[in-house]
Scaffold this motif. Structure first.
Motif, PDB file in Angstrom:
ATOM      1  N   LYS A  91       1.218 -13.009  -4.597  1.00 44.01           N
ATOM      2  CA  LYS A  91       1.586 -11.865  -3.758  1.00 44.01           C
ATOM      3  C   LYS A  91       0.644 -11.834  -2.565  1.00 44.01           C
ATOM      4  O   LYS A  91      -0.561 -12.007  -2.725  1.00 44.01           O
ATOM      5  N   ILE A  92       1.210 -11.596  -1.377  1.00 46.73           N
ATOM      6  CA  ILE A  92       0.438 -11.576  -0.135  1.00 46.73           C
ATOM      7  C   ILE A  92       0.605 -10.198   0.507  1.00 46.73           C
ATOM      8  O   ILE A  92       1.726  -9.687   0.622  1.00 46.73           O
ATOM      9  N   PHE A  93      -0.522  -9.632   0.935  1.00 45.76           N
ATOM     10  CA  PHE A  93      -0.543  -8.283   1.498  1.00 45.76           C
ATOM     11  C   PHE A  93      -1.204  -8.292   2.869  1.00 45.76           C
ATOM     12  O   PHE A  93      -2.078  -9.119   3.137  1.00 45.76           O
ATOM     13  N   ASP A  94      -0.817  -7.323   3.717  1.00 44.75           N
ATOM     14  CA  ASP A  94      -1.506  -7.153   4.991  1.00 44.75           C
ATOM     15  C   ASP A  94      -2.662  -6.170   4.814  1.00 44.75           C
ATOM     16  O   ASP A  94      -2.923  -5.689   3.707  1.00 44.75           O
ATOM     17  N   ARG A  95      -3.348  -5.845   5.912  1.00 39.79           N
ATOM     18  CA  ARG A  95      -4.534  -4.980   5.815  1.00 39.79           C
ATOM     19  C   ARG A  95      -4.197  -3.550   5.420  1.00 39.79           C
ATOM     20  O   ARG A  95      -5.081  -2.778   5.063  1.00 39.79           O
ATOM     21  N   TYR A  96      -2.927  -3.185   5.482  1.00 35.62           N
ATOM     22  CA  TYR A  96      -2.504  -1.839   5.070  1.00 35.62           C
ATOM     23  C   TYR A  96      -1.998  -1.824   3.628  1.00 35.62           C
ATOM     24  O   TYR A  96      -1.393  -0.858   3.194  1.00 35.62           O
ATOM     25  N   GLN A  97      -2.204  -2.916   2.905  1.00 29.64           N
ATOM     26  CA  GLN A  97      -1.774  -3.100   1.519  1.00 29.64           C
ATOM     27  C   GLN A  97      -0.256  -3.163   1.379  1.00 29.64           C
ATOM     28  O   GLN A  97       0.297  -2.938   0.313  1.00 29.64           O
ATOM     29  N   SER A 121      -2.403 -12.903  14.190  1.00 36.03           N
ATOM     30  CA  SER A 121      -3.620 -13.460  13.620  1.00 36.03           C
ATOM     31  C   SER A 121      -4.392 -12.353  12.936  1.00 36.03           C
ATOM     32  O   SER A 121      -4.348 -11.195  13.358  1.00 36.03           O
ATOM     33  N   GLY A 122      -5.095 -12.713  11.881  1.00 32.50           N
ATOM     34  CA  GLY A 122      -5.905 -11.737  11.165  1.00 32.50           C
ATOM     35  C   GLY A 122      -6.038 -12.102   9.703  1.00 32.50           C
ATOM     36  O   GLY A 122      -5.584 -13.159   9.262  1.00 32.50           O
ATOM     37  N   ASP A 123      -6.657 -11.208   8.965  1.00 29.90           N
ATOM     38  CA  ASP A 123      -6.873 -11.433   7.541  1.00 29.90           C
ATOM     39  C   ASP A 123      -5.730 -10.867   6.723  1.00 29.90           C
ATOM     40  O   ASP A 123      -5.201  -9.786   7.027  1.00 29.90           O
ATOM     41  N   TYR A 124      -5.384 -11.589   5.668  1.00 25.80           N
ATOM     42  CA  TYR A 124      -4.351 -11.192   4.715  1.00 25.80           C
ATOM     43  C   TYR A 124      -4.937 -11.383   3.318  1.00 25.80           C
ATOM     44  O   TYR A 124      -5.849 -12.183   3.119  1.00 25.80           O
ATOM     45  N   TRP A 125      -4.424 -10.631   2.364  1.00 21.19           N
ATOM     46  CA  TRP A 125      -4.977 -10.641   1.017  1.00 21.19           C
ATOM     47  C   TRP A 125      -3.960 -11.173   0.029  1.00 21.19           C
ATOM     48  O   TRP A 125      -2.753 -11.106   0.271  1.00 21.19           O
ATOM     49  N   PHE A 139      -6.632 -14.437  -9.595  1.00 23.31           N
ATOM     50  CA  PHE A 139      -7.493 -14.592  -8.432  1.00 23.31           C
ATOM     51  C   PHE A 139      -7.113 -13.539  -7.399  1.00 23.31           C
ATOM     52  O   PHE A 139      -5.933 -13.331  -7.139  1.00 23.31           O
ATOM     53  N   LYS A 140      -8.121 -12.916  -6.801  1.00 28.15           N
ATOM     54  CA  LYS A 140      -7.907 -11.959  -5.716  1.00 28.15           C
ATOM     55  C   LYS A 140      -8.843 -12.335  -4.584  1.00 28.15           C
ATOM     56  O   LYS A 140      -9.986 -12.709  -4.824  1.00 28.15           O
ATOM     57  N   GLY A 141      -8.343 -12.232  -3.364  1.00 29.38           N
ATOM     58  CA  GLY A 141      -9.180 -12.560  -2.227  1.00 29.38           C
ATOM     59  C   GLY A 141      -8.411 -12.461  -0.937  1.00 29.38           C
ATOM     60  O   GLY A 141      -7.336 -11.831  -0.891  1.00 29.38           O
ATOM     61  N   ASN A 142      -8.958 -13.059   0.117  1.00 28.04           N
ATOM     62  CA  ASN A 142      -8.286 -13.010   1.403  1.00 28.04           C
ATOM     63  C   ASN A 142      -8.355 -14.366   2.100  1.00 28.04           C
ATOM     64  O   ASN A 142      -9.116 -15.243   1.716  1.00 28.04           O
TER      65      ASN A 142
END
Length: 147
Positions: A91-97, A121-125, A139-142
């Motif tokens: 599962k992939i999430f943006d910065r707003y979950q 561009s930016g970080d995704y989780w 596993f959880k991370g970004n």
């Protein structure tokens, strides 16, 4: 997984691994760690050959970035070395979950699109679950999308 192929002796081979006294027709060894493994092969006449080898376990790898530029290099994001995990979920999430993408299985990858539009561009989780009876790690991370 490693497969032992026997030659020589009298065909009708049986196999054993790591001081296990039982022999069987199974010549495939599945490993979960890097170390020395000992293989035993017994032929139809009862002759036994022993071989010790260092085998490397390639664990799941999670890329920390990708660049969906269409140049064929790092164009998509997905964990690698996941063939042993056919039930994997990602599962992939943006910065707003917000859930951006969700995949089950090891035949997918994310291309940086959400509803067919490129994300910035930016970080995704991520949350990755292996979902195997022999390995149920999570596993959880970004990671970073770079355009």
């Amino acid at each position: 997984q490693y497969t032992v192929e026997a030659v020589g002796g009298e065909p009708g081979y049986e196999y054993s691994f790591d001081d296990d006294d039982s022999f069987s027709a199974n010549n495939v060894l599945t490993i979960r760690s890097s170390r020395d493994y000992t293989f035993y092969v017994k032929d139809a006449k009862g002759c036994i050959v022993e071989q010790t080898l260092f085998l490397e376990f390639l664990d799941i790898e999670i890329p920390d970035f990708f660049t969906p530029e269409g140049d064929g290099i790092n164009d998509t994001w997905y964990p690698i070395h996941i063939d042993p995990y056919p039930n994997i979920t990602v599962k992939i999430f943006d910065r707003y979950q917000r859930l951006i993408a969700s995949y089950k299985g090891n035949q997918y990858s994310w291309n940086g699109l959400y509803k067919n539009k490129p994300l910035p561009s930016g970080d995704y989780w991520y949350i990755i679950k292996l979902n195997e009876s022999s390995d149920n790690r999570e596993f959880k991370g970004n990671f970073t999308l770079v355009r």
